[in-house]
Design a protein around this motif. Structure first.
Motif, PDB file in Angstrom:
ATOM      1  N   UNK A 294       2.262 -15.324  -8.271  1.00  6.63           N
ATOM      2  CA  UNK A 294       1.191 -14.559  -7.655  1.00  6.63           C
ATOM      3  C   UNK A 294       0.340 -13.873  -8.715  1.00  6.63           C
ATOM      4  N   UNK A 295      -0.939 -13.723  -8.406  1.00  7.75           N
ATOM      5  CA  UNK A 295      -1.833 -12.964  -9.266  1.00  7.75           C
ATOM      6  C   UNK A 295      -1.549 -11.472  -9.080  1.00  7.75           C
ATOM      7  N   UNK A 296      -1.421 -10.753 -10.182  1.00 11.66           N
ATOM      8  CA  UNK A 296      -1.205  -9.307 -10.087  1.00 11.66           C
ATOM      9  C   UNK A 296      -2.549  -8.585 -10.194  1.00 11.66           C
ATOM     10  N   UNK A 297      -2.816  -7.766  -9.194  1.00  7.42           N
ATOM     11  CA  UNK A 297      -4.068  -7.020  -9.119  1.00  7.42           C
ATOM     12  C   UNK A 297      -3.740  -5.534  -9.183  1.00  7.42           C
ATOM     13  N   UNK A 298      -4.408  -4.797 -10.071  1.00 12.73           N
ATOM     14  CA  UNK A 298      -4.091  -3.383 -10.264  1.00 12.73           C
ATOM     15  C   UNK A 298      -5.344  -2.524 -10.132  1.00 12.73           C
ATOM     16  N   UNK A 299      -5.230  -1.432  -9.380  1.00  8.49           N
ATOM     17  CA  UNK A 299      -6.347  -0.519  -9.155  1.00  8.49           C
ATOM     18  C   UNK A 299      -5.841   0.915  -9.184  1.00  8.49           C
ATOM     19  N   UNK A 300      -6.633   1.814  -9.752  1.00  5.16           N
ATOM     20  CA  UNK A 300      -6.267   3.234  -9.741  1.00  5.16           C
ATOM     21  C   UNK A 300      -7.475   4.123  -9.537  1.00  5.16           C
ATOM     22  N   UNK A 301      -7.221   5.327  -9.030  1.00  6.44           N
ATOM     23  CA  UNK A 301      -8.269   6.330  -8.876  1.00  6.44           C
ATOM     24  C   UNK A 301      -7.801   7.619  -9.539  1.00  6.44           C
ATOM     25  N   UNK A 302      -8.663   8.199 -10.366  1.00  5.68           N
ATOM     26  CA  UNK A 302      -8.336   9.440 -11.050  1.00  5.68           C
ATOM     27  C   UNK A 302      -8.246  10.575 -10.043  1.00  5.68           C
TER      28      UNK A 302
ATOM     29  N   UNK B 237      -0.902  -3.659  -7.136  1.00 11.56           N
ATOM     30  CA  UNK B 237      -0.415  -2.382  -7.650  1.00 11.56           C
ATOM     31  C   UNK B 237      -1.536  -1.363  -7.522  1.00 11.56           C
ATOM     32  N   UNK B 238      -1.253  -0.230  -6.873  1.00 13.58           N
ATOM     33  CA  UNK B 238      -2.235   0.842  -6.717  1.00 13.58           C
ATOM     34  C   UNK B 238      -1.614   2.135  -7.220  1.00 13.58           C
ATOM     35  N   UNK B 239      -2.350   2.875  -8.050  1.00 18.11           N
ATOM     36  CA  UNK B 239      -1.746   4.093  -8.576  1.00 18.11           C
ATOM     37  C   UNK B 239      -2.717   5.269  -8.582  1.00 18.11           C
ATOM     38  N   UNK B 240      -2.120   6.452  -8.503  1.00 23.43           N
ATOM     39  CA  UNK B 240      -2.850   7.705  -8.605  1.00 23.43           C
ATOM     40  C   UNK B 240      -2.838   8.115 -10.064  1.00 23.43           C
TER      41      UNK B 240
ATOM     42  N   UNK C 102      -5.797  17.227  -5.425  1.00 22.04           N
ATOM     43  CA  UNK C 102      -6.496  15.951  -5.419  1.00 22.04           C
ATOM     44  C   UNK C 102      -5.510  14.791  -5.282  1.00 22.04           C
ATOM     45  N   UNK C 103      -4.358  14.904  -5.948  1.00 15.11           N
ATOM     46  CA  UNK C 103      -3.340  13.866  -5.834  1.00 15.11           C
ATOM     47  C   UNK C 103      -2.898  13.720  -4.375  1.00 15.11           C
ATOM     48  N   UNK C 104      -2.689  14.839  -3.725  1.00 10.85           N
ATOM     49  CA  UNK C 104      -2.272  14.825  -2.321  1.00 10.85           C
ATOM     50  C   UNK C 104      -3.358  14.202  -1.440  1.00 10.85           C
ATOM     51  N   UNK C 105      -4.613  14.597  -1.656  1.00 14.94           N
ATOM     52  CA  UNK C 105      -5.714  14.105  -0.824  1.00 14.94           C
ATOM     53  C   UNK C 105      -5.956  12.611  -1.027  1.00 14.94           C
ATOM     54  N   UNK C 106      -5.883  12.165  -2.272  1.00 11.43           N
ATOM     55  CA  UNK C 106      -6.149  10.748  -2.538  1.00 11.43           C
ATOM     56  C   UNK C 106      -5.017   9.873  -2.000  1.00 11.43           C
ATOM     57  N   UNK C 107      -3.772  10.334  -2.153  1.00  8.97           N
ATOM     58  CA  UNK C 107      -2.655   9.580  -1.576  1.00  8.97           C
ATOM     59  C   UNK C 107      -2.805   9.489  -0.061  1.00  8.97           C
TER      60      UNK C 107
ATOM     61  N   UNK D 275       2.720  -2.171  -4.281  1.00  4.66           N
ATOM     62  CA  UNK D 275       3.372  -1.132  -5.083  1.00  4.66           C
ATOM     63  C   UNK D 275       2.378   0.023  -5.223  1.00  4.66           C
ATOM     64  N   UNK D 276       2.670   1.129  -4.575  1.00  3.37           N
ATOM     65  CA  UNK D 276       1.773   2.291  -4.520  1.00  3.37           C
ATOM     66  C   UNK D 276       2.499   3.467  -5.154  1.00  3.37           C
ATOM     67  N   UNK D 277       2.004   3.938  -6.296  1.00  4.39           N
ATOM     68  CA  UNK D 277       2.771   4.910  -7.081  1.00  4.39           C
ATOM     69  C   UNK D 277       1.867   5.926  -7.760  1.00  4.39           C
ATOM     70  N   UNK D 278       2.505   6.982  -8.200  1.00  3.33           N
ATOM     71  CA  UNK D 278       1.851   8.020  -8.982  1.00  3.33           C
ATOM     72  C   UNK D 278       2.093   7.702 -10.459  1.00  3.33           C
ATOM     73  N   UNK D 279       1.041   7.656 -11.219  1.00  2.37           N
ATOM     74  CA  UNK D 279       1.123   7.286 -12.638  1.00  2.37           C
ATOM     75  C   UNK D 279       2.188   8.088 -13.383  1.00  2.37           C
ATOM     76  N   UNK D 280       2.234   9.383 -13.143  1.00  2.00           N
ATOM     77  CA  UNK D 280       3.145  10.258 -13.888  1.00  2.00           C
ATOM     78  C   UNK D 280       4.609  10.040 -13.528  1.00  2.00           C
ATOM     79  N   UNK D 281       4.892   9.314 -12.439  1.00  3.42           N
ATOM     80  CA  UNK D 281       6.282   8.998 -12.084  1.00  3.42           C
ATOM     81  C   UNK D 281       6.831   7.846 -12.909  1.00  3.42           C
TER      82      UNK D 281
END
Length: 335
Positions: free
Chosen positions: A3-11, A40-43, A61-66, A80-86
């Motif tokens: 599978x193609x891995x696609x990754x996106x994040x929002x600050x 893969x989606x991350x905060x 902001x982390x809470x609102x974006x999640x 896979x939906x995760x917080x970067x700092x985890x």
């Protein structure tokens, strides 16, 4: 990898707005439904620290974006939906990559060059107020991408350079230590333009011209009514291609609705009527998600549970891969 891995994040700075939704969240959620993608989606809360030094704002902001991603229908069983700092392997990988990154490459980063130019224009020292966080931002972004060997990274045109830098860093690491990283590709959806804000400039938190995504109905209508327009009267033809109202309409409307509104502009639709229809269009699309969003904000434990589930899934990839990379650079047990 099949599978193609696609990754996106929002600050995680500020409240999600219509521009975030149209440019990143909506296409990312759509891509997550494709069976040939592993998404893969991350905060990006580490990235937030570059610009924001208010701890409560970063946390809120982390809470609102999640909550936004979850409310809009992101299927966390399928992605896979995760917080970067985890993912503690990410900052460690950042250091491994930093040691392979040419300073000259960082000198060419657009954000750094813009900050230096602004300082010089103001008569300041070139590096006044510039932190190593801002300077090294592209390396952290490369670590985000390379940690999961993402093949595709959906970005706006202003982020293409960072994907190219990630490729350069990956190639240099591979050259020295063997083939470990896939080379990521920037995916720019030409159909999704950068939304204009209330004042006609790019919709951006830094300009203070955004329309928050989940405003209550009355506030959403009030914000839309603030969109800057010209002085043309009802009945006078209006140019849709120079109108913020039409540009935002186009981002939410079907092709048929867009054609109808274009004709209405040519026939001289009143600005008040155009804004009224824009409000109804957007409100109709986000109303159900807004209710779910507010429910989630009232129940932060549900958000946290989703993030912890995602972190466990992400570490299943990152932990063994980092051990492989540590061994490759010579950091391994003796004997």
């Amino acid at each position: 990898m099949s599978k193609q891995r696609v990754l996106t994040g929002i600050t995680t700075t500020g409240t999600p707005h219509l521009g975030n939704y149209v440019g990143a969240i909506r296409p990312a959620i759509a891509a997550s439904q494709e069976e040939n993608n592993q998404s893969f989606y991350f905060l990006a809360d580490y990235h937030a620290l570059i610009k924001c030094h208010d701890p409560e704002m970063v946390h809120q902001s982390t809470r609102e974006i999640a909550a936004t991603w979850l409310a809009l229908g992101l299927n966390t069983d399928n992605v896979v939906f995760y917080r970067q700092s985890d993912i503690h392997q990410i900052p460690e990988l950042t250091w491994l990559l930093t040691c392979m990154t040419a300073k000259g490459l960082m000198n060419r980063a657009h954000a750094y060059k813009a900050a230096v130019d602004a300082n010089r224009d103001d008569g300041e020292d070139s590096d006044f107020g510039i932190t190593m966080g801002l300077y090294s931002y592209p390396v952290l972004m490369a670590a985000d991408i390379l940690m999961f060997n993402a093949n595709k990274v959906p970005v706006g045109k202003d982020q293409i350079q960072h994907i190219e830098m990630a490729r350069d860093i990956a190639q240099r690491f591979n050259h020295h230590y063997g083939e470990h990283f896939a080379l990521p590709e920037a995916i720019v959806d030409e159909q999704v333009s950068v939304l204009q804000g209330l004042d006609g400039r790019k919709m951006s938190k830094s300009y203070g011209n955004t329309i928050p995504l989940f405003l209550p109905e009355k506030k959403l209508k009030k914000h839309i009514n603030k969109i800057k327009t010209n002085l043309l009267e009802p009945g006078e033809p209006k140019d849709p291609d120079t109108s913020t109202v039409f540009q935002i309409w186009q981002a939410f409307a079907t092709p048929e609705q867009t054609a109808e509104m274009r004709q209405a502009f040519e026939e001289g639709i009143a600005w008040g009527e155009a804004k009224k229809q824009l409000f109804e269009l957007i409100n109709g699309q986000i109303g159900e998600a807004r209710e779910r969003y507010n429910e989630l904000l009232e129940n932060p434990a549900e958000i946290e549970a989703e993030l912890e589930k995602g972190a466990e899934k992400a570490r299943a990839y990152s932990a063994p891969f980092l051990e492989e990379l540590r061994a490759a650079v010579g950091i391994r047990k003796i004997g």
